[in-house]
Design a protein around this motif. Structure first.
Motif: not given
Lengths: 201, 201
Positions: B4-22
């Motif tokens: 994951v490129p550096d600038k996409e790192r935090l959005p990728a982590q946030a995407g995981f946090v959103v996903e596990i809401d399920k």
């Protein structure tokens, strides 16, 4: 100070574990990210613990992340007695403090004395926000509903008429715990305003 | 291996946090301790994290309790895709394994590579039950529904026709993680039989 006799130690601890099951029935103002129902404090606390693991690299160097996680698991337990307070309701926040101290006395007091002190200490540390661990934990607690509202067309912001200016005050609390997460939260607010899910002022 | 490129790192982590809401929508067989509704995996995981803090003294000496807590927060995430399996349904348990590995690939794979490995490692360690941390974590996972059923007139034991003999097999798993908690669980089973909330064989 009461002392729990050795043979009553495990049953007292089990009694506490049974008591805190009630946190699963304390409802928050925000919904799940899909908007299907209101979130409860127990599942919210789990989510924050996971956020500490995933976002840990954005805490100040030297932050004890295990302590952050423990603090987050404990931080809402007082709401079993005191209920949830909407963070944009200033008067309620003030009245809440006394109720939460009484709740901490009762609920953490179910445990053997040493554990009462440990868990109550984690809760107080979180509330006082003086350590890097507490400031980072609070930042995650403020970031979570922003992520949820951002992914749910404004969510509780829309329902309760919250403005971007009010949310930006919470962004400042995030920034105090983690500058990088503060920047990210500010970007979420900007995007939510641009999409019409949050009124500017 | 994707990076994951550096600038996409935090959005990728946030995407995981959103996903596990399920995980808050994955329902278990047992109910809350008051019997009011079925428990979900997210609030269950929070409760286990708290049990690790409260019952930590009954883990073998040298057990890393922070690792136990991290493992417990992560251990059910694969059920977002694979669903919950009732532990007394042997065939389903076997079919489940393949589905859970695919779920781990997809969900932990949302994270930057290093975190994928860390979180997947915690899940695998829990499943393999080879370390003291994993055995203690599994013991708590088995103890939780016993506490719930014991406090709810037999709960899912009654609804699904589970016998004391079957529950005692799970008590053995608890004993392998913590002899003291194993003894306590055996006592809960004995009391539940005596009260008519669990059939003997």
């Amino acid at each position: 100070m009461t002392t729990v006799p050795d043979k009553e130690r495990l049953p007292a601890q089990a009694g506490f574990v049974v008591e805190i099951d009630k946190l699963k029935r304390v409802l928050r103002r925000n919904t799940l990210m899909d908007g299907s129902r209101r979130e409860n404090d127990a599942e919210h606390s789990w989510h924050l613990g996971m956020m500490a693991m995933v976002f840990g690299e954005y805490a100040p160097e030297g932050t004890d992340l295990d302590r952050v996680i423990a603090m987050l698991l404990v931080h809402d337990i007082v709401e079993i007695d005191a209920g949830d307070t909407f963070i944009y309701d200033t008067l309620a926040v003030e009245l809440q403090e006394k109720a939460e101290r009484a709740a901490a006395d009762r609920i953490f007091g179910l445990l053997p004395a040493g554990q009462t002190a440990t868990l109550r200490g984690l809760w107080e540390e979180f509330e006082e926000r003086r350590t890097p661990e507490a400031r980072f934990a609070k930042a995650l607690d403020r970031l979570a509903p922003m992520l949820a509202n951002h992914h749910n067309e404004g969510g509780s912001w829309v329902r309760h008429g919250v403005t971007a200016r009010q949310v930006m005050e919470k962004v400042q609390i995030i920034r105090e715990g983690s500058p990088a997460l503060g920047d990210y939260a500010a970007e979420l607010v900007r995007l939510s305003v641009a999409r019409g899910h949050l009124t500017p002022a």
